[in-house]
Design a protein around this motif. Structure first.
Motif, mmCIF file in Angstrom:
data_model
loop_
_atom_site.group_PDB
_atom_site.id
_atom_site.type_symbol
_atom_site.label_atom_id
_atom_site.label_comp_id
_atom_site.label_asym_id
_atom_site.label_seq_id
_atom_site.Cartn_x
_atom_site.Cartn_y
_atom_site.Cartn_z
ATOM 1 N N ILE A 51 33.501 42.659 44.636
ATOM 2 C CA ILE A 51 32.467 43.206 43.757
ATOM 3 C C ILE A 51 31.569 42.101 43.217
ATOM 4 O O ILE A 51 31.865 40.916 43.365
ATOM 5 N N LYS A 52 30.484 42.512 42.557
ATOM 6 C CA LYS A 52 29.604 41.552 41.899
ATOM 7 C C LYS A 52 30.311 41.011 40.655
ATOM 8 O O LYS A 52 30.998 41.752 39.951
ATOM 9 N N PRO A 53 30.158 39.713 40.381
ATOM 10 C CA PRO A 53 30.896 39.096 39.269
ATOM 11 C C PRO A 53 30.673 39.758 37.906
ATOM 12 O O PRO A 53 31.608 39.899 37.129
ATOM 13 N N PHE A 54 29.464 40.201 37.619
ATOM 14 C CA PHE A 54 29.197 40.759 36.295
ATOM 15 C C PHE A 54 29.792 42.151 36.115
ATOM 16 O O PHE A 54 29.798 42.694 35.008
ATOM 17 N N LYS A 55 30.348 42.732 37.179
ATOM 18 C CA LYS A 55 30.988 44.048 37.106
ATOM 19 C C LYS A 55 32.503 43.950 36.902
ATOM 20 O O LYS A 55 33.186 44.962 36.797
ATOM 21 N N LEU A 56 33.035 42.736 36.827
ATOM 22 C CA LEU A 56 34.482 42.554 36.713
ATOM 23 C C LEU A 56 35.063 43.227 35.471
ATOM 24 O O LEU A 56 36.073 43.922 35.550
ATOM 25 N N ASP A 57 34.449 43.045 34.307
ATOM 26 C CA ASP A 57 34.981 43.631 33.085
ATOM 27 C C ASP A 57 34.996 45.157 33.154
ATOM 28 O O ASP A 57 35.942 45.799 32.695
ATOM 29 N N MET A 106 46.680 42.896 37.944
ATOM 30 C CA MET A 106 45.735 42.670 39.042
ATOM 31 C C MET A 106 45.559 41.177 39.244
ATOM 32 O O MET A 106 45.854 40.383 38.354
ATOM 33 N N THR A 107 45.093 40.837 40.418
ATOM 34 C CA THR A 107 44.781 39.449 40.739
ATOM 35 C C THR A 107 43.281 39.358 40.971
ATOM 36 O O THR A 107 42.721 40.173 41.697
ATOM 37 N N VAL A 108 42.643 38.372 40.354
ATOM 38 C CA VAL A 108 41.197 38.194 40.482
ATOM 39 C C VAL A 108 40.924 36.803 41.034
ATOM 40 O O VAL A 108 41.479 35.814 40.549
ATOM 41 N N THR A 109 40.080 36.748 42.054
ATOM 42 C CA THR A 109 39.718 35.484 42.683
ATOM 43 C C THR A 109 38.209 35.395 42.802
ATOM 44 O O THR A 109 37.563 36.370 43.190
ATOM 45 N N GLU A 110 37.649 34.233 42.471
ATOM 46 C CA GLU A 110 36.217 34.018 42.706
ATOM 47 C C GLU A 110 36.036 33.631 44.161
ATOM 48 O O GLU A 110 36.683 32.694 44.645
ATOM 49 N N VAL A 111 35.177 34.363 44.863
ATOM 50 C CA VAL A 111 34.953 34.117 46.280
ATOM 51 C C VAL A 111 33.456 34.057 46.562
ATOM 52 O O VAL A 111 32.641 34.368 45.703
ATOM 53 N N LYS A 112 33.104 33.653 47.765
ATOM 54 C CA LYS A 112 31.715 33.661 48.210
ATOM 55 C C LYS A 112 31.655 34.362 49.561
ATOM 56 O O LYS A 112 32.585 34.269 50.351
ATOM 57 N N LEU A 145 26.907 34.375 48.841
ATOM 58 C CA LEU A 145 26.652 34.810 47.478
ATOM 59 C C LEU A 145 27.970 34.868 46.698
ATOM 60 O O LEU A 145 29.009 35.207 47.258
ATOM 61 N N PRO A 146 27.935 34.557 45.402
ATOM 62 C CA PRO A 146 29.164 34.612 44.607
ATOM 63 C C PRO A 146 29.630 36.054 44.425
ATOM 64 O O PRO A 146 28.830 36.940 44.116
ATOM 65 N N LYS A 147 30.904 36.278 44.642
ATOM 66 C CA LYS A 147 31.519 37.597 44.483
ATOM 67 C C LYS A 147 32.862 37.409 43.785
ATOM 68 O O LYS A 147 33.339 36.289 43.598
ATOM 69 N N VAL A 148 33.489 38.504 43.417
ATOM 70 C CA VAL A 148 34.818 38.488 42.820
ATOM 71 C C VAL A 148 35.702 39.407 43.646
ATOM 72 O O VAL A 148 35.302 40.519 43.984
ATOM 73 N N LYS A 149 36.903 38.921 43.979
ATOM 74 C CA LYS A 149 37.869 39.741 44.706
ATOM 75 C C LYS A 149 38.949 40.181 43.735
ATOM 76 O O LYS A 149 39.602 39.360 43.099
#
Length: 112
Positions: A8-14, A28-34, A56-60
């Protein structure tokens, strides 16, 4: 059991975290990915020089859930992560053969 992986997009994580917490997901496990999908990056201008941003920066977000909660989990992530624009992300679902909690030795749904 299923492993749900959402990119997902990083700003949608919360928003996604809150939606999953509301439906009872405990971890849950959260990882910053590109990465990139169909949008294939974009061009930016920096100090007069153009350059291509391929990744592009994303969040897994990874969540292990019981089969019975799969549909509500997918719906919660989809609603929370949706902006209606290109690059909102993807959700992947995989079957988990076994889950073991290391501390107690619990297996299956009890381990999650």
């Amino acid at each position: 059991m299923k492993l749900v992986t959402a990119i997902i997009k990083p700003f949608k994580l919360d928003d996604v975290r809150e939606a999953l917490s509301e439906m009872g997901v405990q971890g849950m496990t959260v990882t910053e990915v590109k990465g990139f999908g169909r949008q294939k990056g974009h061009t930016e201008l920096y100090r007069g020089a153009e350059y291509v941003v391929d990744f592009l920066p994303k969040v897994k977000v990874e969540v292990a859930i019981d089969d019975s909660t799969l549909e509500s989990c997918l719906e919660a992530i989809t609603k929370a992560a949706n902006t209606g624009k290109v690059g909102d992300g993807k959700i992947f679902v995989a079957t988990l053969e076994e889950v073991v909690r290391i501390r107690t030795g619990e297996t299956g749904s009890e381990a999650v």
